[in-house]
Design a protein around this motif. Structure first.
Motif, short mmCIF file in Angstrom:
data_model
loop_
_atom_site.label_atom_id
_atom_site.label_comp_id
_atom_site.label_asym_id
_atom_site.label_seq_id
_atom_site.Cartn_x
_atom_site.Cartn_y
_atom_site.Cartn_z
N HIS A 195 0.83 -1.27 0.06
CA HIS A 195 0.15 -0.04 -0.11
C HIS A 195 1.01 1.42 0.21
N ASP A 197 1.72 2.75 -2.49
CA ASP A 197 1.38 3.27 -3.70
C ASP A 197 -0.05 3.69 -3.56
N ASP A 198 -0.56 3.37 -2.43
CA ASP A 198 -2.06 3.48 -2.42
C ASP A 198 -2.11 5.00 -1.93
N ARG A 199 -2.99 5.95 -2.77
CA ARG A 199 -3.17 7.38 -2.35
C ARG A 199 -4.22 7.59 -1.45
N THR A 201 -4.27 5.93 1.42
CA THR A 201 -3.96 5.70 2.63
C THR A 201 -2.80 6.98 2.75
#
Length: 211
Positions: A195, A197-199, A201
């Protein structure tokens, strides 16, 4: 991706390092005793103490993200979470690294819907027993949450185990899970890595639980 890991010799940190290398990432690990770390391809071991950033902060340059798994099992007063994180944030700013993911504890923010026995155990037993650790974790979270120039994520896991990697877990971003179950360190490491690269979060606190 080039990752800089702190707390890499601990249970969760070791899982982060192993899984990151298996995924093909290049990893740098800060270690007070480099000789205790195994030598592997794509792994750079940086000698240093997180509380003495002058010895390692320049090594951060060129990395894409920092993952902090700093921890202490000691019940005595500690500053490893707060001062260690303050050093990390300052070093990141100095080197132009923006992405930070760090670990605290689900016990810092209990869900109102949590079962009464669980709440009583945490409030009356766990938190008083480790009050110094939790107090320093709270300082860590304040330091990170006010680092508005960084893309940070605070991950709050429940009780951690040495179980196998399952990839089965549930999360709540800037919210609470109705109840939490123990989570393996391997699964926590899996979430931390997958995560980055999970924007959704970024600049958020994530509660995580076993699925």
């Amino acid at each position: 991706m080039r990752l800089f890991v702190l707390g890499g010799s601990g249970g969760t940190g070791a899982q982060v390092v192993a899984q990151a290398l298996d995924a093909g990432h290049r990893v740098s690990v800060l270690a007070r005793r480099p000789e205790s770390m195994p030598r592997q391809a794509r792994l750079t071991i940086v000698r240093g103490d997180v509380l003495r950033p002058e010895g390692w902060r320049h090594e951060l340059a060129g990395h894409d993200a920092v993952i902090s798994c700093l921890g202490s099992a000691d019940r005595r007063p500690t500053v490893v979470y707060s001062q260690g994180t303050a050093a990390i944030v300052a070093a990141m700013r100095g080197c132009g690294v923006r992405r930070l993911s760090c670990v605290t504890s689900a016990s810092l923010g209990l869900s109102p819907a949590a079962p009464v026995p669980q709440r009583l155990l945490i409030v009356r037993v766990v938190r008083p027993l480790y009050r110094h650790v939790y107090a320093d974790m709270e300082k860590l979270e304040r330091i990170v949450a006010t680092a508005g120039d960084l893309d940070w994520t605070i991950v709050r896991p429940p009780r951690l185990t040495n179980g196998a990697l399952t990839g089965q877990y549930v999360t709540a971003v800037d919210g609470h899970l109705p109840r939490t179950r123990s989570l393996s360190r391997a699964d926590l490491a899996h979430y931390l890595l997958h995560h980055l690269d999970d924007r959704a979060t970024r600049r958020a606190t994530v509660e995580i639980s076993g699925g």
